[in-house]
Design a protein around this motif. Structure first.
Motif, short mmCIF file in Angstrom:
data_model
loop_
_atom_site.label_atom_id
_atom_site.label_comp_id
_atom_site.label_asym_id
_atom_site.label_seq_id
_atom_site.Cartn_x
_atom_site.Cartn_y
_atom_site.Cartn_z
N ASP A 98 -11.93 -1.50 -3.27
CA ASP A 98 -11.23 -2.07 -4.42
C ASP A 98 -10.14 -1.14 -4.96
N ILE B 232 -6.63 -0.14 -5.84
CA ILE B 232 -5.43 -0.94 -6.09
C ILE B 232 -4.18 -0.21 -5.60
N LYS C 73 -9.15 0.06 -9.45
CA LYS C 73 -8.77 -0.80 -10.56
C LYS C 73 -9.41 -0.28 -11.86
N VAL D 184 0.26 -0.95 -2.50
CA VAL D 184 -0.02 -1.28 -3.89
C VAL D 184 -0.49 -2.72 -3.96
N ASP D 185 -1.69 -2.91 -4.46
CA ASP D 185 -2.26 -4.24 -4.62
C ASP D 185 -2.17 -5.05 -3.32
N THR E 134 -0.11 -4.78 -0.85
CA THR E 134 1.19 -4.93 -0.21
C THR E 134 1.75 -3.55 0.13
N ILE F 71 6.30 -6.15 -6.29
CA ILE F 71 5.42 -5.07 -6.73
C ILE F 71 5.92 -4.46 -8.04
N GLU G 166 4.80 -6.16 -10.95
CA GLU G 166 3.38 -5.99 -11.27
C GLU G 166 3.05 -4.60 -11.75
N LYS H 195 -0.32 -5.09 -13.63
CA LYS H 195 -1.68 -4.72 -13.26
C LYS H 195 -1.86 -3.22 -13.36
N ILE H 196 -0.74 -2.50 -13.21
CA ILE H 196 -0.79 -1.04 -13.24
C ILE H 196 0.31 -0.56 -14.17
N THR I 219 -5.13 -0.26 -15.68
CA THR I 219 -5.06 0.81 -14.69
C THR I 219 -3.84 1.67 -15.01
#
Lengths: 423, 244
Positions: free
Chosen positions: B3, B5, B30, B64-65, B67, B79, B82, B160-161, B192
């Motif tokens: 998991d 990220i 994460k 990253v995530d 990708t 990216i 995000e 997300k980050i 995160t």
């Protein structure tokens, strides 16, 4: 405030010193004044050299005596602070004053007091001053060139329509604001071109066809400037971005283009556009001379615009690019919303400079036989019936050009104020 | 660990002949908060700028995530949308109001309706307590307020980050706290975060892990408590003795 070298007289006889000083200054100025307007010379009996320098010398002595700190009079204190801070400044003040006294009244009387404006032929100009009758008689030619008199309404209507469409931005609702840029960059130029083409050129809707060779005067100045301005700006923007592109092909093409057009004189470009260019075209392909000239000037000024805009792009800190990228914006979004608005705001003075130069370059199209305002003057002054009035014509043109250019620079100041947000 | 990220493997980067990053291996799970510290010139900023490809790496891989970061611009833009980033120099857009700064990217990148974007922006501005400044321009705000606005702007993309590149280094001492408070709140919300900072108090309070970098390498990577209580390498001990 720079240091003021004050005279330090005994405070007890300060008033006496001041009065003598003021009288001396007044005598000096009065002498020049009388000399200019009444042909009187206060010192006619003195040798020539002294009588010329006399007003200057006596006024300088006067200013020297007046230069007292805390003289007790506000007016004199102000005078000392602003125009009489030192001997050198006093001398400059006097020189400027004398030149104004010598120069302004004669030109004023030539232009207005002794000038003629009545009548409609050369015989009406009897005075010693300017002959504005000449401008009056030729006015329509200076405004519309060889365009037939009874058709002038077409030019006027076309201009009013174009100006009217140009004010669209002021009335646009919040919803339409989004499309303003698109409107001004794409739709407006096309509409303006259609209006000018169909209305002024004619040939459709029962309007008589009038070839562009007959267009001229101030209206032609406006047409050429207008189209060159609205086309060269987007061109410059694209070239500026191209020159900073990371794609080598795009970059080198932009550099080549800019360096080529900046390296050749406008006058040769105009010659080429009208003489050489048609030779390379197929026989049956026809492009109007005016269109060719507009394209030539646009391509030429586009290169200058590009460099001005590039200057603005380069002055933005790298952080702005980083921030835009970090928010997920691509190249175009980043440039349209973040980079260009800031860069263009920075280069408003430079762009205004380029545009003013463009407007004042339009008289060059005379070399290919298009007679805009200055060109019409050149034609008119060779008319045998009106020989000898070139001066009036050029002053008239200078005033018109000055008004146009001053309006443009005022507008650019307004824009700067309007978009000033930081600091 | 599946998991993770962010997954960086054997990443190398050069500026010309100078190697700034050497064989960086890093995995961030994460909701973890990582603090990166180290002397200046050690490559900390370059490392986090590589994570959203403001800098390109030359060798190794960054995922990253899910990708991988490569030449594909579409992936990179996705990216970046995000991954939020906050800069040392704030980098607000000076020609836009605070509110417009926050809504620009949501509207044009995420195609959010204007009304929704504004509501979201006001919500985020409220969280960092500058909602009353929304109509002002960045030039009219203090440094601390600008930095909090920059945080809100990044959050409006609902990332997300979040990456922080020395967010408090350009601030006056009394403004550091207000920015750190905003960051602590964000950390408590479960974001995160990778933070490059010299604020060791902040590291102790929120970080799950601390990374110490020197000369382009990760010298030490440890749980926060372990890192401060029991540093392993001598270089870390020296750094900590100077900074604490």
């Amino acid at each position: 405030m720079s240091k003021i070298t004050f005279l330090k007289p005994d405070r007890s006889n300060i008033n006496a010193v001041l009065s003598i000083g003021i009288i001396f200054v007044i005598i000096g100025i009065l002498d020049v004044f009388l000399n200019t307007f009444f042909k009187l010379n206060l010192l006619s009996s003195f040798p020539k050299g002294i009588s010329i320098l006399f007003p200057f010398i006596i006024a300088m002595i006067g200013f020297h005596l007046v230069r007292i700190e805390f003289s007790g009079s506000r007016t004199i204190d102000l005078l000392n602070k602003n125009i009489n801070t030192s001997t050198f400044n006093a001398a400059l003040t006097l020189l400027i004053l004398f030149i104004l006294i010598k120069a302004i009244p004669p030109s004023f009387s030539w232009m207005i007091l002794d000038a003629n404006i009545s009548g409609d032929s050369k015989e009406a100009c009897t005075g010693t001053g300017a002959c504005w009758t000449y401008i009056k008689v030729w006015f329509r030619r200076f405004m519309y060139g060889m365009y037939p008199n009874e058709q002038h309404w077409r030019i006027n209507t076309a201009f009013l329509l174009v100006i009217g469409l140009g004010t669209f931005g002021f009335f646009a609702t919040e919803k339409m604001k989004k499309f303003l840029a698109l409107y001004y960059v794409v739709i407006y130029p096309i509409m303006a071109f259609m209006i000018i083409y169909y209305l002024i050129s004619g040939g459709y809707f029962g309007l008589e066809w009038i070839e562009t060779g007959a267009w001229g005067g101030l209206s032609l100045t406006f047409i050429v400037s207008f189209f060159c301005l609205i086309f060269c700006f987007p061109l410059g923007m694209i070239l500026a971005l191209g020159r900073r592109s990371s794609l080598p092909a795009v970059r080198y093409v932009s550099i080549g283009y800019i360096e080529f057009w900046r390296g050749v004189p406008l006058i040769t470009v105009l010659f080429m556009s009208s003489v050489m260019f048609p030779m390379f075209l197929p026989e049956d392909f026809f492009m109007d001379k005016l269109v060719r000239v507009i394209i030539a000037i646009t391509l030429f000024e586009g290169a200058y615009c590009a460099e001005v805009i590039r200057g603005g792009l380069q002055s933005l800190p790298r952080g702005q690019y980083d921030a835009a990228k970090s928010l997920g914006m691509g190249y175009w979004k980043m440039h349209i919303f973040v980079i260009l608005p800031q860069a263009l705001k920075l280069v408003i003075p430079g762009i205004c400079n380029t545009f003013l130069a463009l407007v004042k370059d339009t008289p060059l199209i005379f070399v290919v036989g298009l007679a805009e305002l200055a060109g019409m003057l050149a034609l008119a002054k060779t008319n045998p019936e009106w020989l000898g009035y070139a001066m009036e014509g050029y002053i008239f043109a200078a005033i018109i050009f000055w008004i146009i250019c001053y309006a443009m620079s005022k507008y650019s100041y307004n824009l700067e104020e309007k978009y000033k947000t930081e600091r | 660990m599946s998991d993770a990220i962010i997954k960086i493997e054997k990443m190398n980067k050069w500026f010309g002949d100078f190697q700034v990053l050497k064989d960086i291996n890093l995995e961030v799970e994460k909701n973890k908060k990582i603090v990166v510290c180290g002397p200046s010139g050690s490559g900390k900023s370059t490392l986090i700028r590589c994570i959203n490809r403001l800098e390109e790496h030359q060798k190794g891989s960054i995922i990253v995530d899910g990708t991988e970061l490569d030449e594909n611009t579409k992936n990179i833009e996705q990216i970046r949308a995000e991954v939020g980033m906050v800069f040392q120099q704030f980098n607000l857009f000076p020609h836009l109001s605070i509110l417009d700064n926050c809504t620009l990217a949501p509207i044009w990148v995420k195609k959010m309706p204007k009304k929704k974007a504004q509501d979201l922006a006001m919500h985020q501005l409220e969280k960092v307590q500058i909602v009353d400044q929304a109509q002002k321009f960045p030039g009219q705000l203090s440094g601390g307020q600008q930095q909090r606005c920059a945080i809100a702007r990044a959050l409006c993309m609902e990332p997300k980050i979040m990456l922080f590149d020395e967010p408090t280094s350009a601030l006056d001492p009394e403004m550091i706290k207000e920015v750190l408070d905003a960051m602590v709140n964000l950390a408590k919300g479960g974001m995160t975060m990778i933070v490059v900072t010299h604020e060791m108090g902040f590291a102790k309070e929120v970080a799950d892990e601390v990374i110490f970098m020197d000369e382009g390498m990760i010298v030490e990577k440890a749980e926060t408590k372990e890192f401060f209580a029991n540093p392993k390498s001598d270089r870390t001990k020296l750094f900590l003795s100077q900074i604490l």
